[in-house]
Design a protein around this motif. Structure first.
Motif, PDB file in Angstrom:
ATOM      1  N   UNK A 145      42.323   6.758  36.485  1.00  0.00           N
ATOM      2  CA  UNK A 145      42.374   5.497  35.737  1.00  0.00           C
ATOM      3  C   UNK A 145      43.784   5.132  35.316  1.00  0.00           C
ATOM      4  N   UNK A 146      44.013   3.857  35.101  1.00  0.00           N
ATOM      5  CA  UNK A 146      45.274   3.381  34.531  1.00  0.00           C
ATOM      6  C   UNK A 146      45.183   3.596  33.016  1.00  0.00           C
ATOM      7  N   UNK A 147      46.099   4.385  32.466  1.00  0.00           N
ATOM      8  CA  UNK A 147      46.005   4.755  31.052  1.00  0.00           C
ATOM      9  C   UNK A 147      46.859   3.864  30.157  1.00  0.00           C
ATOM     10  N   UNK A 148      47.724   3.047  30.741  1.00  0.00           N
ATOM     11  CA  UNK A 148      48.611   2.208  29.926  1.00  0.00           C
ATOM     12  C   UNK A 148      47.896   0.941  29.455  1.00  0.00           C
TER      13      UNK A 148
ATOM     14  N   UNK B 192      50.011  -2.936  24.892  1.00  0.00           N
ATOM     15  CA  UNK B 192      50.887  -2.458  23.811  1.00  0.00           C
ATOM     16  C   UNK B 192      51.929  -1.483  24.352  1.00  0.00           C
ATOM     17  N   UNK B 193      51.503  -0.502  25.152  1.00  0.00           N
ATOM     18  CA  UNK B 193      52.463   0.462  25.700  1.00  0.00           C
ATOM     19  C   UNK B 193      53.385  -0.218  26.708  1.00  0.00           C
ATOM     20  N   UNK B 194      52.906  -1.260  27.354  1.00  0.00           N
ATOM     21  CA  UNK B 194      53.731  -1.995  28.308  1.00  0.00           C
ATOM     22  C   UNK B 194      54.918  -2.649  27.616  1.00  0.00           C
ATOM     23  N   UNK B 195      54.708  -3.158  26.407  1.00  0.00           N
ATOM     24  CA  UNK B 195      55.804  -3.830  25.701  1.00  0.00           C
ATOM     25  C   UNK B 195      56.981  -2.877  25.471  1.00  0.00           C
TER      26      UNK B 195
END
Length: 355
Positions: free
Chosen positions: A213-216, A219-222
């Motif tokens: 799965x994509x865990x990001x 919020x974490x992307x910012x």
């Protein structure tokens, strides 16, 4: 409080040559970041943090987010952010990679796109022309430098690692070019077998990763975007030490749980006792390497004025800023607030504002 992670000076020279090729003022770029010509001529390696600053500076000057990477065209600033937003909610890594390819189909600028190929137990991330009539993608990359291909594959590797929140252990990295003189750096960079004179430039890895799965999150992307391209670069000593291999495996994403010594030893095909013994022979330990990597990342983030203390705490994997405060003081002898009033921070801050 020096940052030990480095990149080969050849990578710096490559960036500066691209600056000259575009008709930009090479000396002005160096002066803005307080980099001297003597540093470039007299050293074999360069601070990874300052390399990231140089990379950001040049991308901004060129208004091209694909600078230094294989794209076949100029990619407008903001494109990478939109691609991330398109894939961040994908159900799995394979779903995200297919979306990346689709995004490039409609993206303005590039003529080359990433492609996911499944082959039995293994999968490949390689590249193809967006215009199918072009035929073989190699016709689009013959003029590209080895440095550009290496950088492109490395950045895609680390981007995938960030998406799934763990290191993607490669089976091999393929290159169409002849075997280079600095092949050992390739091995350090990819922590895998590297093959040259291949039919394609590609990352090869177990297909089982595709179901992860994509865990990001957004919020974490910012936080990730505020520090880019820092986490997309491998920043380890350019040597063959086991310490460098472990540092490369740990990567730069500390928002996730770090692997245990057992997991690292298994990935390196050795027992945990052998890992400990060999690291001891290099006058270090797994715990010391983890602490050193986290300290280095924390200082790097602290040197970025755009990041608040709360941003940094989240990037470092702390649920509470107060826990980050305690750890930062343990690592550096200063609280985050004291550090940002220190002479070292003011020096870095001046360079960043000038850039």
């Amino acid at each position: 409080m020096t940052v030990k992670a480095s990149v080969p000076m050849s990578s710096v020279r490559y960036l500066l040559k691209a600056v000259e090729d575009q008709g930009l003022d090479r000396q002005a770029v160096l002066d803005s970041l307080e980099i001297t010509q003597d540093e470039i001529e007299q050293n074999d390696s360069f601070s990874a943090y300052r390399y990231g600053m140089l990379y950001q500076k040049i991308m901004w000057l060129m208004q091209d987010e694909s600078f230094g990477m294989l794209s076949g065209g100029k990619v407008p600033n903001g494109t990478f952010r939109m691609m991330c937003l398109c894939i961040i909610h994908a159900k799995s890594l394979s779903h995200a990679l297919y979306r990346c390819s689709d995004f490039y189909e409609i993206c303005r600028g590039p003529t080359v796109k990433p492609v996911l190929i499944k082959k039995g137990r293994f999968a490949l991330v390689t590249f193809a022309p967006i215009d199918a009539s072009v035929g073989d993608v190699n016709s689009l990359v013959t003029a590209e430098s080895k440095e550009q291909i290496r950088t492109t594959l490395s950045m895609w590797h680390h981007f995938i690692c960030w998406l799934i929140g763990r290191r993607l252990s490669l089976k091999a990295a393929y290159f169409t070019s002849e075997r280079p003189d600095d092949v050992e750096y390739y091995k350090t960079l990819f922590q895998s077998e590297v093959k040259f004179n291949q039919h394609a430039n590609a990352l090869v890895f177990p297909a089982s990763y595709l179901d992860m799965p994509i865990v990001q999150t957004e919020d974490s992307l910012r936080g990730f975007l505020k520090t880019a391209p820092y986490q997309l670069m491998v920043m380890v000593e350019n040597d063959n030490s086991l310490k460098s291999q472990v540092m490369a495996m740990l990567g730069k994403d500390f928002s996730r749980e770090m692997p245990s010594a057992d997991e690292v030893a298994s990935a390196l095909n050795m027992s945990v006792s052998t890992l400990r013994r060999r690291l001891n022979d290099e006058d270090t330990s797994y715990q010391h390497i983890k602490d050193e990597c986290r300290k280095e990342a924390a200082i790097t983030y602290m040197n970025a004025p755009r990041l608040s203390i709360n941003d940094i705490a989240a990037l470092m994997g702390f649920d509470e800023p107060s826990a980050f405060f305690r750890s930062f003081k343990k690592w550096t002898g200063m609280t985050p607030g004291e550090y940002r009033k220190s002479e070292e921070y003011l020096k870095f801050g001046k360079s960043i504002k000038q850039s």
